[in-house]
Design a protein around this motif. Structure first.
Motif, PDB file in Angstrom:
ATOM      1  N   ILE A 173      62.984  57.641  57.195  1.00  0.00           N
ATOM      2  CA  ILE A 173      63.722  56.523  57.810  1.00  0.00           C
ATOM      3  C   ILE A 173      63.529  55.246  57.010  1.00  0.00           C
ATOM      4  N   ALA A 174      62.251  55.031  56.566  1.00  0.00           N
ATOM      5  CA  ALA A 174      61.989  53.828  55.759  1.00  0.00           C
ATOM      6  C   ALA A 174      62.755  53.873  54.443  1.00  0.00           C
ATOM      7  N   GLU A 175      62.765  55.075  53.811  1.00  0.00           N
ATOM      8  CA  GLU A 175      63.512  55.216  52.558  1.00  0.00           C
ATOM      9  C   GLU A 175      65.004  54.966  52.783  1.00  0.00           C
ATOM     10  N   GLN A 176      65.523  55.543  53.875  1.00  0.00           N
ATOM     11  CA  GLN A 176      66.943  55.345  54.153  1.00  0.00           C
ATOM     12  C   GLN A 176      67.259  53.887  54.475  1.00  0.00           C
ATOM     13  N   GLU A 177      66.312  53.225  55.190  1.00  0.00           N
ATOM     14  CA  GLU A 177      66.527  51.809  55.478  1.00  0.00           C
ATOM     15  C   GLU A 177      66.522  50.984  54.200  1.00  0.00           C
ATOM     16  N   ASN A 178      65.566  51.290  53.277  1.00  0.00           N
ATOM     17  CA  ASN A 178      65.532  50.580  51.985  1.00  0.00           C
ATOM     18  C   ASN A 178      66.812  50.822  51.195  1.00  0.00           C
ATOM     19  N   LEU A 179      67.243  52.119  51.222  1.00  0.00           N
ATOM     20  CA  LEU A 179      68.474  52.443  50.524  1.00  0.00           C
ATOM     21  C   LEU A 179      69.655  51.695  51.135  1.00  0.00           C
ATOM     22  N   GLY A 180      69.663  51.610  52.473  1.00  0.00           N
ATOM     23  CA  GLY A 180      70.738  50.867  53.147  1.00  0.00           C
ATOM     24  C   GLY A 180      70.717  49.396  52.776  1.00  0.00           C
ATOM     25  N   LYS A 181      69.493  48.829  52.694  1.00  0.00           N
ATOM     26  CA  LYS A 181      69.393  47.425  52.298  1.00  0.00           C
ATOM     27  C   LYS A 181      69.939  47.219  50.895  1.00  0.00           C
ATOM     28  N   LYS A 182      69.543  48.107  49.967  1.00  0.00           N
ATOM     29  CA  LYS A 182      70.022  47.997  48.589  1.00  0.00           C
ATOM     30  C   LYS A 182      71.549  48.113  48.535  1.00  0.00           C
ATOM     31  N   LEU A 183      72.065  49.097  49.321  1.00  0.00           N
ATOM     32  CA  LEU A 183      73.517  49.283  49.311  1.00  0.00           C
ATOM     33  C   LEU A 183      74.241  48.082  49.912  1.00  0.00           C
ATOM     34  N   ARG A 184      73.625  47.474  50.954  1.00  0.00           N
ATOM     35  CA  ARG A 184      74.251  46.278  51.531  1.00  0.00           C
ATOM     36  C   ARG A 184      74.243  45.119  50.545  1.00  0.00           C
ATOM     37  N   GLU A 185      73.097  44.975  49.816  1.00  0.00           N
ATOM     38  CA  GLU A 185      73.041  43.919  48.800  1.00  0.00           C
ATOM     39  C   GLU A 185      74.068  44.156  47.702  1.00  0.00           C
ATOM     40  N   LYS A 186      74.167  45.424  47.297  1.00  0.00           N
ATOM     41  CA  LYS A 186      75.136  45.767  46.266  1.00  0.00           C
ATOM     42  C   LYS A 186      76.559  45.495  46.751  1.00  0.00           C
ATOM     43  N   GLN A 187      76.777  45.822  48.044  1.00  0.00           N
ATOM     44  CA  GLN A 187      78.090  45.556  48.630  1.00  0.00           C
ATOM     45  C   GLN A 187      78.384  44.054  48.650  1.00  0.00           C
ATOM     46  N   LYS A 188      77.338  43.273  48.952  1.00  0.00           N
ATOM     47  CA  LYS A 188      77.503  41.821  48.991  1.00  0.00           C
ATOM     48  C   LYS A 188      77.870  41.283  47.616  1.00  0.00           C
ATOM     49  N   THR A 189      77.150  41.771  46.585  1.00  0.00           N
ATOM     50  CA  THR A 189      77.445  41.322  45.214  1.00  0.00           C
ATOM     51  C   THR A 189      78.840  41.742  44.778  1.00  0.00           C
ATOM     52  N   VAL A 190      79.217  42.985  45.196  1.00  0.00           N
ATOM     53  CA  VAL A 190      80.555  43.472  44.834  1.00  0.00           C
ATOM     54  C   VAL A 190      81.625  42.619  45.499  1.00  0.00           C
ATOM     55  N   ARG A 191      81.394  42.250  46.773  1.00  0.00           N
ATOM     56  CA  ARG A 191      82.360  41.394  47.465  1.00  0.00           C
ATOM     57  C   ARG A 191      82.464  40.015  46.802  1.00  0.00           C
ATOM     58  N   GLU A 192      81.290  39.467  46.399  1.00  0.00           N
ATOM     59  CA  GLU A 192      81.311  38.146  45.771  1.00  0.00           C
ATOM     60  C   GLU A 192      82.022  38.168  44.427  1.00  0.00           C
ATOM     61  N   SER A 193      81.790  39.240  43.637  1.00  0.00           N
ATOM     62  CA  SER A 193      82.385  39.308  42.286  1.00  0.00           C
ATOM     63  C   SER A 193      83.740  39.997  42.283  1.00  0.00           C
ATOM     64  N   HIS A 194      84.276  40.276  43.457  1.00  0.00           N
ATOM     65  CA  HIS A 194      85.544  41.009  43.506  1.00  0.00           C
ATOM     66  C   HIS A 194      86.707  40.146  42.961  1.00  0.00           C
ATOM     67  N   GLY A 195      86.769  38.856  43.356  1.00  0.00           N
ATOM     68  CA  GLY A 195      87.871  37.993  42.914  1.00  0.00           C
ATOM     69  C   GLY A 195      87.873  37.752  41.411  1.00  0.00           C
ATOM     70  N   PRO A 196      86.746  37.297  40.840  1.00  0.00           N
ATOM     71  CA  PRO A 196      86.741  37.108  39.372  1.00  0.00           C
ATOM     72  C   PRO A 196      86.991  38.380  38.603  1.00  0.00           C
ATOM     73  N   ASN A 197      86.444  39.461  39.090  1.00  0.00           N
ATOM     74  CA  ASN A 197      86.661  40.739  38.389  1.00  0.00           C
ATOM     75  C   ASN A 197      88.130  41.139  38.407  1.00  0.00           C
ATOM     76  N   MET A 198      88.776  40.936  39.562  1.00  0.00           N
ATOM     77  CA  MET A 198      90.200  41.260  39.637  1.00  0.00           C
ATOM     78  C   MET A 198      91.007  40.366  38.688  1.00  0.00           C
ATOM     79  N   LYS A 199      90.635  39.061  38.603  1.00  0.00           N
ATOM     80  CA  LYS A 199      91.322  38.141  37.694  1.00  0.00           C
ATOM     81  C   LYS A 199      91.125  38.572  36.241  1.00  0.00           C
ATOM     82  N   GLN A 200      89.870  38.960  35.924  1.00  0.00           N
ATOM     83  CA  GLN A 200      89.593  39.411  34.563  1.00  0.00           C
ATOM     84  C   GLN A 200      90.355  40.687  34.238  1.00  0.00           C
TER      85      GLN A 200
END
Length: 716
Positions: A648-675
């Motif tokens: 459960i702890a591993e899955q929670e850590n993995l979920g946290k990492k995936l949420r952070e990655k999702q957050k970064t992807v959402r933030e960089s989605h506009g510039p990446n699409m423009k590029q």
């Protein structure tokens, strides 16, 4: 419990819930979330329950759910104390309380939807009695109850129509077809009206046709009434014949009986009827009432699952063990007075059972006799209709049978005498034929001897003798030839033919005397032969007389043995039929017991498997407890709880990492699409340049391209 949770999760993942749970996520739900799931299931059954639990007080939530569960007839396990625990668990969202409720609701969702829908209209409002004293309130309440009853009848009709197999599409098709037929008939009627209008006196003819149709309908109605009256008359005649037969039988019984026998018979009938009314019928009525009450109770209770049945079986087994223990305790006491009373009770119960059995047999015999009387009356009516004779009954039939027996004995004697006469006639006929044949032989011999004596040698040798009578008479008429001298003397004297006649007379007399002698001899021979035959017949009769006597005795014995054989055969057939019925009953019992044995064996194997599974689970649980309680860290790491917490702890850590990655992807989605868009434009530009360069190489050079400082210039 695991099967229950699995069933709940599977049903919650289906339509219309779509929860996407697994066993771990569902088991890890918090009490508030579990109550929300229960409320979602209840809202699916009753749409009025769509409420957010977080916006409602816990007491109100528990009260609302308890009222709906009461309407749905959910019965929590246990007694009154368990009910209080159930209410408390429903308030706090306890898993042992919520899981069985969810399992019960998800098992019968469609049925509970129907029950909740009907409850909105069929649960009556409790109006206090003091308010019902007002006339308007009482009238409104009465109208309300009438509307409830009307709703019940309409709902029953609706359910019957749903289950009757008629579909709305078929009814619509039938209606459309009937409307088309109606239009066609209207058009046809209009055409006929137009055609009839040209005819003279068409109104009068239509009126006559209408009267004709009315009279035909009236004729059909009268024919139907006539048939009904015929049937009623036939039934009345049958009833009259039955009553007449009963009156005749009662008169016949009263004529032959004495007052004492009549009183005795009436007393027996009164005793039997009083026993049936006071003892048998009340018991049967009570048993039927109990059975009806039990069936109503079974119908009113909700449908039971496999777990409920297992609980009931366990309760039954517990009650049986308690009963056996009480019986053993009672037998251990062994009080002498109770022992004596038990004997009398057993005897009384045996006598009562015999009495009930005999009463049932008597009732069945009466019903059978009544049915046979009805059949006899029907058969007599049929024979009367076909013109047959009346069926004999009672003493008349006995007299007819005795008369038939006497006639049959006389017939047998006469038949035996006729058989003896026929045998004797056959012997005499054969004797007559032999004697006639012998007489003809002797007569032919006499004729041949006379011809040999009287005829010339040449003529006798030339004649072909025959045994026929007309040839013999012809030969007897042949005259003896005379001399010429004798003929001339007779002519002179005037007596011509005298010597011939005299010779003929002498010859005939001699022949007659010889034939008479031969006849006398043949008659003597015939008489001697008849005497010999009579003596032989008498000897044979005397020799056969003891044999005939023995044969008669053997015939009588054979008849007795055949009667005894028929009786034994009938007894054997009845015994065989009884044994066959008993055998079929025993086979059915054996089949049922085998099925029960197979069911018990399968249940035994199932319980063994469940016990083994539980033992394995118990062993795993004990190992888990040991590993969890032990102070060794390695043992603790082997525990399933530790492994699950780690996962459960591993899955929670993995979920946290995936949420952070999702957050970064959402933030960089506009510039990446423009590029990406810039790169696509650049790619199009380069493609265009490439096409231009290729075109320039393929064509003749029109100018000169100079590249300086990253720029391209064309000089013409």
């Amino acid at each position: 419990m695991s099967d229950q949770i699995k069933f709940i999760v599977d049903n919650l993942n289906k339509e219309p819930f779509r929860k996407n749970y697994n066993l771990i996520t569902f088991d890890s739900l918090e009490p508030m979330q579990l109550l929300q799931v229960l409320n979602d299931v209840l809202s699916e059954i009753d749409p009025k329950q769509v409420v957010d639990i977080r916006e409602e007080m816990p007491e109100q939530t528990a009260k609302r759910m308890l009222s709906l569960l009461g309407i749905l007839k959910y019965k929590p396990p246990g007694n009154a104390t368990d009910m209080s625990i159930f209410r408390q668990g429903l308030v706090i969202g306890s898993k042992p309380v919520i899981y069985p409720v969810l399992h019960w609701l998800l098992q019968r969702t469609n049925e509970l939807k129907k029950r909740a829908y009907l409850a909105r209209f069929l649960i009556k409002l409790d109006v206090p009695s003091e308010f019902l004293q007002d006339e308007t309130v009482a009238d409104t309440n009465k109208q309300y109850e009438e509307l409830i009853e009307a709703f019940k009848t309409l709902h029953k009709e609706c359910e019957q129509l749903k289950t009757s197999g008629f579909s709305a599409a078929e009814i619509r098709r039938d209606i459309s077809a009937m409307e088309e037929e109606k239009d066609q008939l209207i058009k046809r009627v209009e055409r006929l009206k137009k055609r009839v209008e040209t005819v003279q006196n068409h109104q009068r003819m239509l009126k006559i046709a209408r009267q004709l149709r009315v009279e035909k309908e009236r004729e059909e109605f009268l024919a139907q009434q006539k048939q009904e009256q015929k049937n009623q008359l036939f039934h009345a005649v049958q009833r009259l014949q039955r009553v007449q037969n009963q009156l005749k039988s009662m008169r016949h019984a009263a004529a032959d009986a004495k007052p004492e026998s009549l009183m005795k018979r009436l007393e027996e009938e009164i005793k039997f009827n009083s026993y049936m009314v006071t003892e048998k019928f009340p018991k049967e009525l009570e048993s039927k009432k109990k059975e009806l009450h039990f069936l109503q109770k079974v119908v009113s209770e909700p449908a039971m699952g496999h777990s409920d049945l297992l609980e009931l079986e366990s309760k039954i087994n517990e009650m049986n063990t308690q009963i056996n223990q009480l019986i053993e305790k009672k037998m251990m006491r062994n009080e002498p007075i109770e022992g004596k009373l038990s004997l009398y009770r057993q005897q009384a119960s045996i006598i009562s059972r015999k009495k009930e059995a005999k009463a049932e047999e008597l009732q069945e015999a009466k019903e059978k006799s009544a049915s046979l009387e009805r059949e006899v009356s029907v058969k007599t009516n049929q024979t009367r209709e076909f013109g047959g004779a009346e069926v004999l009954k009672g003493d008349e039939f006995k007299r007819y049978v005795s008369k038939l027996r006497s006639k049959s004995t006389v017939f047998k004697k006469k038949h035996q005498i006729i058989a003896e006469f026929k045998a004797e006639f056959g012997l005499l006929q054969r004797t007559e034929e032999l004697l006639k044949q012998r007489h003809e032989n002797i007569q032919h011999q006499l004729v041949s001897v006379w011809l040999a004596r009287s005829l010339p040698a040449g003529l006798c040798s030339g004649v072909i003798f025959s045994r026929r009578p007309f040839l013999t008479s012809l030969l007897l008429k042949i005259p003896t030839p005379l001399s010429p001298h004798t003929i001339s003397i007779e002519e002179k004297k005037g007596i011509s033919g005298y010597s011939y006649t005299q010779e003929e007379l002498e010859r005939v007399s001699a022949l007659k005397s010889e034939i008479d002698e031969m006849k006398g001899q043949t008659l003597d021979d015939m008489s001697e032969m008849v005497k010999k035959l009579n003596s032989l017949v008498s000897e044979k009769k005397s020799a056969l007389a003891p044999v005939i006597k023995e044969l008669r005795q053997l015939r009588q014995k054979c008849q007795e043995l055949t009667q005894e054989c028929d009786e034994k055969k009938s007894q054997y057939d009845s015994c065989a039929a009884g044994l066959e019925s008993n055998r079929s009953k025993l086979e059915q019992e054996v089949r049922g017991l085998r099925e029960e044995c197979l069911q018990e064996e399968s249940r035994y194997h199932y319980t063994n498997c469940m016990i083994k599974n539980l033992e394995v689970q118990l062993r795993r649980a004990t190992d888990e407890m040991k590993a969890y309680v032990s102070s060794d860290q390695q043992e603790k790491r082997k525990a399933i709880r530790e492994q699950y917490t780690k996962n459960i702890a591993e899955q929670e850590n993995l979920g946290k990492k995936l949420r952070e990655k999702q957050k970064t992807v959402r933030e960089s989605h506009g510039p990446n699409m423009k590029q990406a868009k810039m790169w696509r434009d650049f790619e199009q530009l380069m493609e265009c340049k490439k096409q231009c360069f290729l075109k320039q190489q393929s064509q003749t050079s029109i100018g000169q391209v100079i590249q300086e400082g990253g720029e391209d210039r064309l000089i013409l």
